[in-house]
Write a protein that holds these residues in place. Structure first.
Motif, PDB file in Angstrom:
ATOM      1  N   LEU A 196     -24.107 -40.770  -8.457  1.00  0.00           N
ATOM      2  CA  LEU A 196     -24.559 -40.676  -7.185  1.00  0.00           C
ATOM      3  C   LEU A 196     -26.182 -40.912  -6.875  1.00  0.00           C
ATOM      4  O   LEU A 196     -26.916 -41.598  -5.997  1.00  0.00           O
ATOM      5  N   LEU A 197     -26.682 -41.061  -8.126  1.00  0.00           N
ATOM      6  CA  LEU A 197     -28.171 -41.440  -8.313  1.00  0.00           C
ATOM      7  C   LEU A 197     -28.216 -43.079  -8.676  1.00  0.00           C
ATOM      8  O   LEU A 197     -29.258 -43.496  -8.026  1.00  0.00           O
ATOM      9  N   THR A 238     -31.891 -36.951 -14.986  1.00  0.00           N
ATOM     10  CA  THR A 238     -32.214 -37.219 -13.469  1.00  0.00           C
ATOM     11  C   THR A 238     -33.633 -38.094 -13.911  1.00  0.00           C
ATOM     12  O   THR A 238     -33.593 -39.143 -13.125  1.00  0.00           O
ATOM     13  N   PRO A 270     -27.451 -45.587  -4.465  1.00  0.00           N
ATOM     14  CA  PRO A 270     -28.204 -46.496  -3.672  1.00  0.00           C
ATOM     15  C   PRO A 270     -28.787 -47.899  -4.141  1.00  0.00           C
ATOM     16  O   PRO A 270     -28.882 -48.662  -3.650  1.00  0.00           O
ATOM     17  N   MET A 271     -28.870 -47.831  -5.676  1.00  0.00           N
ATOM     18  CA  MET A 271     -29.525 -49.132  -6.139  1.00  0.00           C
ATOM     19  C   MET A 271     -28.430 -50.062  -6.225  1.00  0.00           C
ATOM     20  O   MET A 271     -28.700 -51.264  -5.711  1.00  0.00           O
ATOM     21  N   LYS A 289     -32.675 -41.913 -13.964  1.00  0.00           N
ATOM     22  CA  LYS A 289     -32.394 -42.542 -12.730  1.00  0.00           C
ATOM     23  C   LYS A 289     -33.792 -42.704 -11.779  1.00  0.00           C
ATOM     24  O   LYS A 289     -33.866 -43.703 -10.923  1.00  0.00           O
ATOM     25  N   LEU A 317     -35.233 -45.869 -10.066  1.00  0.00           N
ATOM     26  CA  LEU A 317     -35.569 -45.942  -8.745  1.00  0.00           C
ATOM     27  C   LEU A 317     -36.895 -46.277  -8.375  1.00  0.00           C
ATOM     28  O   LEU A 317     -37.205 -47.200  -7.711  1.00  0.00           O
ATOM     29  N   LYS A 349     -16.715 -39.463  -1.498  1.00  0.00           N
ATOM     30  CA  LYS A 349     -16.519 -38.737  -2.788  1.00  0.00           C
ATOM     31  C   LYS A 349     -15.253 -37.899  -2.910  1.00  0.00           C
ATOM     32  O   LYS A 349     -14.742 -37.759  -2.142  1.00  0.00           O
ATOM     33  N   ARG A 390     -24.072 -19.389  -2.422  1.00  0.00           N
ATOM     34  CA  ARG A 390     -24.590 -19.715  -1.213  1.00  0.00           C
ATOM     35  C   ARG A 390     -23.347 -20.440  -0.218  1.00  0.00           C
ATOM     36  O   ARG A 390     -23.405 -20.345   0.715  1.00  0.00           O
ATOM     37  N   PHE A 407     -21.221 -34.230  -6.766  1.00  0.00           N
ATOM     38  CA  PHE A 407     -22.411 -33.657  -7.393  1.00  0.00           C
ATOM     39  C   PHE A 407     -22.469 -34.604  -8.703  1.00  0.00           C
ATOM     40  O   PHE A 407     -22.895 -33.746  -9.751  1.00  0.00           O
ATOM     41  N   ASP A 412     -24.358 -36.530 -10.978  1.00  0.00           N
ATOM     42  CA  ASP A 412     -25.563 -37.157 -10.908  1.00  0.00           C
ATOM     43  C   ASP A 412     -25.500 -38.428 -11.315  1.00  0.00           C
ATOM     44  O   ASP A 412     -26.163 -39.258 -10.673  1.00  0.00           O
ATOM     45  N   VAL A 429     -36.518 -35.815  -6.958  1.00  0.00           N
ATOM     46  CA  VAL A 429     -36.452 -37.350  -6.900  1.00  0.00           C
ATOM     47  C   VAL A 429     -36.523 -37.875  -5.513  1.00  0.00           C
ATOM     48  O   VAL A 429     -37.106 -38.660  -5.168  1.00  0.00           O
ATOM     49  N   GLY A 463     -29.970 -43.442   1.866  1.00  0.00           N
ATOM     50  CA  GLY A 463     -28.678 -43.631   1.157  1.00  0.00           C
ATOM     51  C   GLY A 463     -28.259 -42.533  -0.129  1.00  0.00           C
ATOM     52  O   GLY A 463     -27.507 -42.646  -0.804  1.00  0.00           O
ATOM     53  N   HIS A 464     -29.520 -41.890  -0.188  1.00  0.00           N
ATOM     54  CA  HIS A 464     -29.280 -40.896  -1.237  1.00  0.00           C
ATOM     55  C   HIS A 464     -28.594 -39.811  -0.932  1.00  0.00           C
ATOM     56  O   HIS A 464     -28.615 -39.317   0.149  1.00  0.00           O
ATOM     57  N   SER A 465     -27.874 -39.208  -2.108  1.00  0.00           N
ATOM     58  CA  SER A 465     -26.662 -38.237  -1.666  1.00  0.00           C
ATOM     59  C   SER A 465     -27.329 -36.651  -1.500  1.00  0.00           C
ATOM     60  O   SER A 465     -28.374 -36.731  -2.076  1.00  0.00           O
ATOM     61  N   GLU A 466     -26.733 -36.137  -0.574  1.00  0.00           N
ATOM     62  CA  GLU A 466     -27.271 -34.712  -0.690  1.00  0.00           C
ATOM     63  C   GLU A 466     -26.749 -33.907  -1.757  1.00  0.00           C
ATOM     64  O   GLU A 466     -27.734 -32.761  -1.881  1.00  0.00           O
ATOM     65  N   ASP A 467     -26.234 -34.304  -2.430  1.00  0.00           N
ATOM     66  CA  ASP A 467     -25.811 -33.700  -3.867  1.00  0.00           C
ATOM     67  C   ASP A 467     -26.890 -33.753  -4.807  1.00  0.00           C
ATOM     68  O   ASP A 467     -26.730 -32.859  -5.622  1.00  0.00           O
ATOM     69  N   VAL A 468     -27.745 -34.647  -4.767  1.00  0.00           N
ATOM     70  CA  VAL A 468     -28.605 -34.884  -6.093  1.00  0.00           C
ATOM     71  C   VAL A 468     -29.928 -34.116  -5.951  1.00  0.00           C
ATOM     72  O   VAL A 468     -30.378 -33.744  -4.951  1.00  0.00           O
ATOM     73  N   TYR A 476     -22.297 -25.934  -6.770  1.00  0.00           N
ATOM     74  CA  TYR A 476     -23.004 -27.489  -6.733  1.00  0.00           C
ATOM     75  C   TYR A 476     -22.765 -28.168  -7.921  1.00  0.00           C
ATOM     76  O   TYR A 476     -23.590 -29.241  -8.211  1.00  0.00           O
ATOM     77  N   ARG A 489     -33.800 -26.516   3.275  1.00  0.00           N
ATOM     78  CA  ARG A 489     -32.557 -25.975   3.711  1.00  0.00           C
ATOM     79  C   ARG A 489     -31.736 -25.123   2.556  1.00  0.00           C
ATOM     80  O   ARG A 489     -31.010 -24.407   3.030  1.00  0.00           O
ATOM     81  N   LYS A 546     -30.257 -25.600  -7.155  1.00  0.00           N
ATOM     82  CA  LYS A 546     -29.248 -26.406  -6.825  1.00  0.00           C
ATOM     83  C   LYS A 546     -29.579 -27.876  -7.535  1.00  0.00           C
ATOM     84  O   LYS A 546     -28.789 -28.508  -8.002  1.00  0.00           O
TER      85      LYS A 546
END
Lengths: 424, 424, 389
Positions: free
Chosen positions: C340-341, A126, C344-345, A129, A133, C361, B285, C335, C337, A92, A83-88, C77, A399, A364
């Motif tokens: 989105l971080l 970050t 999940p919790m 968080k 986590l 989003k 990108r 994007f 943080d 982490v 469930g972790h976003s591709e954005d972050v 991003y 990627r 990124k």
């Protein structure tokens, strides 16, 4: 990948041994009962942790090592499945994925569970968080060390006092509790003296890049040079020894007029001297470096090598003021500096290191670094009159490393610098 | 005669420009890049040499016979080239019918194909005889393709071989033709072309003289997306940024800013008074807002790419589009249409959105202070040009905006100038 | 025009006023007046009001602004909010702000403070570290000290001689505002058909650029309007909307969710307005009172460190129960943080409690609502079909 093999300096071999033995010691920690403290690189309090006989584990280092060893892709995918976003941030996700895959560290040894999560909040949102986590997975106390940001370009005295207060009232009592030892200021001072010694040598190494040819690559080589002092070895005798050896090696190259070892061989002929801002990419580290060294580009100064301390600006750990010096250290890490300060630092590097160009590697993952980098670019261009280059990669997400794209931009940039030089 | 060639291997088209030793353009060639870069470079170069011969011919013939005769000869030459390729395509299709079509369908397929090719030849003859000089694509695949599809559809409707079968035969064989080395040069076809226009003596003499001038290629420089594929030494490969900057300077010496929007990327370049690049930025990108985006939109609307601009230009009330994400292009369009927005208004909004992205890139390089040149495929789109003109004026005031009819050759021209300068 | 429409129109006009003309009008009324901006999520605007300045929330350009310079400053991003803020900043449209506070929301907002310093050297720019350690022995003195510092500097900027006296008054004014917001939120929770979220949002948005007293009048009008013109209940499910505390969704998104069958009965839109839950004490030192209110009564938000390991796990369950909601819509800016971080919790905690969730989003300038309509519609249907049992 064989063409990416390169000759290793003696210091590099020594460092590899140091890291390997540290991970072995960590693996044995459950038996030896050495308490384990997870903490972050910027603002790490290794001397304090070690003065209690505790061992530090640095999740960013694990993540970058996983990236270099080709393991991060699977870990990131694992975290995204949860469930972790591709954005972050992919550090982490790499760490969370590693944990969910059995917590086998990058060198193949199992990492011990933490006895304490020490969240040194120094210039990266970050981090907060990240440990929230991690805490979900471990039943251990967390200490939040809140280091105020240098919004106005200095660590304000009241902020310094605030950090010291937290050290005294929160962190030290907790370290006493998990280690069963009393705080020993003298032991800490001894460690700070080792730190200071290593810091002197490190600064000599980094400043050797002012020579032409530069005996070091201050970015790709630089990340190795700062490895021990940014991780578990600041404030240790072996750390101090390592920097003595490294300094001698670099000074010998200066005397011989030699450049550094690179993936393209020894770089004595340096066509371009560059300043680089931003962390490197770890998944294609050598390939990335080779794009520079093949063109004869040598990085003479970088900001990334300052995330664990800005020593060349004069700061040294001071054994005479153990807690105050730790507060100063935390406040002064590169990630905790404001944008105008970062701009000034880059401009200073361009001048002091006689650079031909400066380049931003925008990752990124890291908003602390990346948000505002294009403004930094424009501002440094304006102040120095030197055109900046801009490329995008990521820390450990393969990627986001597009070799053809990056090579194209780098080549264009180097050719532009060459054309400018030809005209001048 | 000494000459110098620049080749620009783009992602969609490959261009070649040939200069004489005074820097005058002798010839230009263009072809689609196909899957085989080497072949594309060869074809473009051959084309450049052919147009160079015709230019030499022009010098000889125009004096005595006037331009009309020369134009006729050129048309005849193009027809001869086309017939050779057409003949080869038909041969290959017949081979394919023999080898890959089930026996019961072979008869109808052969009959259909013969009919189609007979008709195409007839149409091409008629076009020539009617002196029809309307502009059409430079590429064999486009010219023959559109006629073939039309005729195949007619046959399908009349109960002959199915459209799908005929189409698949074409698709398979056109690639083979494109990738075969065919003799398409000046010397091969000039005699039949002369015969076709009745061998006028003035032309015959001019041809002999033009053909006898030796064209000695002294140096070639390659650039563009696929440049590393060219069998050139490293010093003869230049980044497309440098070539675009220099090419734009050659076309419009007062230019200080260049914007290039191609299929896959967008470049903003600043150059000095001698065409040397001083700063540049390429799209990051994320390729949102490049030419390909308009391609998706055209596909989604089921119209040709060249029809987009004219349709958008009819808008009276452009819709604001906030996203140029290629992935969501279709969804955006469908949603707007479902809300009842007019097609031309949506298209005008999309064009503005594409140009907005490019404006940001220009701003990253420092904006538009002086004369400005727009190049790349999107520069041929009138709606994009008008959006750009408007936005430049809104943001930077009145600026001279140059668009060359041969802007697609900008990079190749820059390459050729580098070849000329390098050889000097 | 009905009273409701008049209030909503007024609020909408304020939200659309990208040139801050209404702020300029307020400034022009009395010579020497000044205005100070603040970025999301939470800045103690009482400090601004205390010295006689007008607090103005800086929320970018939403979906009403073309971005050129903003995109020149940010990679693809990075979230959208700072792009539109920079676009406005560089166009001079925020020049009427003499000071700007940047609370510690995330690294993007933090670094924006540096951009502001570089671009507008004459403006008072202060990065404001919120107290991340909520232990009162650490947090209260720190936050008191921070606010003392800012109050002193703002007072100097504004030429205010009695900032503490002003602060006492500002606290009282905003206590009234807080109480009114609680009434509005409680009303929407109980009768969501009376107060569409898009309207409540606009009303809160108006609070971010009107003096407290003016807003009290506006919101009083709104309350009378909903008495006069109550809505009609529809067969909708009830959801908590979370994750939208910083970059704000376009109004169209809020309307889409509700029209698709989901009443929003709790949210964290413009959460800075409701960061302090209880009234701030008007006794004793006002700065300390404000600091204590934060430490003891602030709502849990992703930008503040969660000290309690169970806090994340239980947060959504608590909120859903308090709002009597059927499910959760996690709506975060791309994007972002913090959101989105945390997701999940928070989601794991919600799902462990058996609460249905959907997640998507958005960006402040999202123009396509079809995917949201489909998701929210399906969510609502599934809750109505299976959830009630």
């Amino acid at each position: 990948m064989s063409q990416l093999e390169m000759k290793k300096d003696q210091s590099m071999v020594l460092q590899k041994q140091m890291i390997a033995s540290h991970f072995e010691r960590l693996e044995q920690a459950p038996e030896t009962k050495e308490p384990v403290v997870y903490t972050f690189v910027p603002g790490n309090l290794t001397e304090l942790i070690r003065s209690f006989g505790c061992l530090p584990v640095l999740p960013e280092i694990n993540a970058l090592q996983s990236g270099m060893r080709g393991k991060s892709r699977a870990y990131i995918r694992e975290a995204e499945r949860h469930g972790h976003s591709e954005d972050v941030c992919t550090y982490v996700k790499c760490d969370v994925g590693m944990m969910k895959s059995g917590n086998i560290g990058p060198t193949g040894t199992r990492l011990p569970k933490p006895d304490l999560l020490l969240l040194s909040y120094t210039g990266c949102y970050t981090f907060m968080k990240w440990f929230e986590l991690l805490r979900e997975e471990y039943d251990c106390p967390t200490v939040f060390l809140h280091v105020p940001y240098q919004g106005d370009g200095v660590l304000e005295p009241q902020h310094r006092a605030y950090v010291i207060k937290q050290l005294k009232e929160k962190l030290i009592p907790m370290l006493e509790q998990i280690s069963g030892k009393e705080f020993d200021e003298e032991a800490l001072a001894q460690r700070l003296a080792w730190s200071s010694q290593a810091e002197d040598d490190l600064v000599a190494v980094l400043e050797a890049a002012k020579n032409s040819p530069s005996p070091i690559d201050s970015y790709f080589g630089g990340v190795y040079y700062v490895g021990p002092i940014f991780s578990a070895f600041r404030g240790t005798a072996e750390g101090a020894e390592y920097y003595k050896l490294l300094r001698a090696e670099v000074e010998a190259r200066v005397a011989a007029g030699q450049g550094p070892e690179t993936p393209s061989g020894r770089l004595d002929e340096q066509r371009f001297r560059l300043v680089v801002e931003g962390p490197p990419n770890w998944t294609h580290f050598r390939e990335f470096w080779k794009m520079f060294s093949d063109e004869g580009a040598c990085v003479v100064a970088s900001t990334y090598t300052k995330v664990g301390g800005t020593y060349e600006r004069g700061f040294r750990h001071d054994p005479k003021d153990p807690l105050g010096t730790l507060a100063d250290y935390c406040g002064g890490c590169y990630t905790n500096l404001n944008l105008p300060d970062r701009v000034q630092m880059l401009c200073d590097y361009v001048t002091e290191y006689a650079a031909d160009g400066f380049l931003i590697n925008s990752v990124k993952s890291c908003n602390s670094f990346s948000a505002g980098q294009l403004v930094i670019l424009q501002e440094v261009e304006k102040r120095t009159g030197i055109p900046g280059g801009f490329i995008e990669t990521d820390l450990v997400d393969p990627r986001y490393f597009s070799p053809a794209n990056i090579k194209n931009r780098l080549e264009s940039y180097f050719q532009m610098l060459a054309a400018r030089k030809a005209v001048a | 005669m000494d000459c110098f060639i620049g080749i620009d291997l783009g992602s969609t088209t490959t261009k070649a420009v040939m200069l004489d030793s005074h820097g005058e353009v002798l010839g230009r060639g263009i072809t689609n890049s196909r899957s085989d870069y080497d072949r594309a470079a060869e074809v473009a170069k051959t084309e450049a040499i052919i147009t160079a011969r015709f230019n030499l011919l022009r010098r000889e013939v125009e004096k005595v016979a006037g331009t009309e005769l020369l134009e006729q000869l050129l048309e005849a030459f193009r027809l001869e080239q086309l017939l050779v390729q057409l003949g080869r395509l038909e041969e290959l299709i017949h081979d394919e019918i023999g080898g890959g079509v089930s026996p019961d369908l072979q008869g109808a397929a052969r009959e259909g194909v013969e009919h189609i090719f007979r008709k195409i030849r007839h149409e091409e003859d008629a076009r020539f005889n009617a002196n029809d000089r309307r502009r059409r694509s430079d590429f064999f695949r486009d010219i023959v393709g559109s006629a073939y599809f039309r005729l195949a559809e007619e046959i399908g409707n009349e109960g002959g071989a199915s459209f799908d079968l005929l189409l698949s035969l074409y698709d398979k064989c056109i690639i083979l033709v494109e990738n075969e080395p065919l003799e398409l040069g000046f010397h091969q076809h000039i005699d039949p072309a002369l015969a076709r226009i009745g061998e006028p003596p003035a032309a015959r003499k001019g041809v002999q003289e033009a053909a006898s001038i030796p064209l000695n290629v002294q140096s070639s420089v390659g650039t563009g997306y696929g440049r590393v594929r060219l069998p050139f030494p490293k010093e003869n490969i230049r980044s497309e940024i440098l070539c675009h900057g220099l090419g734009a300077h050659m076309m419009f010496p007062g230019t200080r800013s260049v914007l290039d929007i191609g299929g896959q990327d967008t470049k903003a370049i600043q150059i000095d008074a001698s065409g040397i690049v001083t700063r540049f930025q390429m799209n990051d990108r994320c390729a949102a807002g490049c030419g390909r985006y308009l391609g998706y939109i055209a596909d989604e609307m089921n119209i040709g790419l060249h029809e987009l601009g004219p349709m958008a230009s009819k808008s009276t009330r452009p819709v604001r589009i906030n996203s140029t994400c290629t992935v969501f292009a279709g969804a955006e369009l469908r949603e707007r249409l479902s809300l009842g927005e007019a097609r031309e208004d949506i298209l005008a909004g999309l064009h503005r959105a594409v140009i907005l992205r490019a404006m940001s890139l220009l701003a990253r390089t420092g904006g538009v202070d002086d004369e400005f040149t727009f190049t790349g495929g999107v520069a041929r789109n009138e709606a994009a040009v008008s959006a750009l003109r408007q936005l430049i004026e809104e943001n930077y005031g009145q600026r001279t905006l140059n668009i060359s009819p041969s802007s697609i050759y900008t990079g190749a021209l820059g390459g050729a100038v580098f070849a000329l300068r390098g050889a000097a | 025009m009905s009273l409701r429409a008049a209030v909503v129109d007024r609020a909408d006009a304020l939200a659309c006023d990208l040139d801050l003309n209404h702020v300029k009008e307020w400034l022009a009324e009395v010579p020497g007046r000044k205005a100070a901006g603040y970025l999301p999520v939470y800045a103690p605007r009482e400090l601004i009001a205390a010295v006689g300045m007008l607090p103005v929330g800086v929320h970018g350009g939403g979906d009403r602004l073309e971005i050129i310079k903003g995109d020149a400053c940010y990679q693809s991003y990075i979230c959208h909010l700072p792009r539109s803020v920079v676009e406005l900043l560089l166009a001079g449209r925020l020049d009427c702000l003499s000071a700007v506070l940047f609370p510690s929301t995330c690294d993007v907002i933090r670094n924006l403070s540096g951009i502001w310093k570089l671009q507008k050297p004459g403006t008072y720019v202060r990065y404001l570290d919120l107290p991340q350690v909520l232990d009162p022995s650490i947090g209260v003195p720190f936050w008191t000290m921070e606010m003392e510092h800012v109050l002193g500097e703002l007072a100097e900027l504004a030429g205010c001689e009695d900032p503490k006296g002003g602060l006492r008054q500002a606290i009282a004014d905003y206590n009234a505002v807080r109480e009114r917001l609680q009434v509005l939120y409680a009303h929407r929770r109980d009768r969501p058909w009376d107060i569409p979220t898009a309207e409540l949002y606009l009303l809160m948005r108006a609070l971010e650029s009107l003096p407290a007293q003016t807003w009290m009048d506006l919101s009083a009008d709104y309350l009378s309007a909903i008495e006069q013109e109550p809505g009609r209940p529809r067969d909708n499910c009830r959801v908590v909307l979370t994750g939208a505390f910083c970059e704000q969704p376009p109004l169209g998104l809020l309307k889409t969710i509700e029209r698709a069958g989901c009443y929003i009965v709790d949210d964290d839109l413009l959460q800075g307005n409701r960061m302090l839950q209880g009234p701030v004490s008007t006794d004793g030192d006002p700065v300390q009172a404000l600091a204590e209110a934060f430490i003891y009564t602030s709502v849990k938000n992703s930008v503040i460190y969660e000290d309690d390991p169970d806090g994340k796990r239980n947060l959504m369950k608590t909120r859903v129960e308090a709002a009597r909601a059927d499910g959760i819509v996690f709506a975060a800016p791309s994007f972002c943080d913090p959101a989105l971080l945390d997701r999940p919790m928070l989601r794991a905690g919600a799902e462990a409690a058996g609460i249905p969730c959907i997640a998507f989003k958005y960006a402040e300038n999202t123009g396509q609502f079809q995917p949201f309509r489909e998701q929210a519609g399906t969510f609502s249907d599934s809750i109505k079909l299976w959830g009630a049992g």
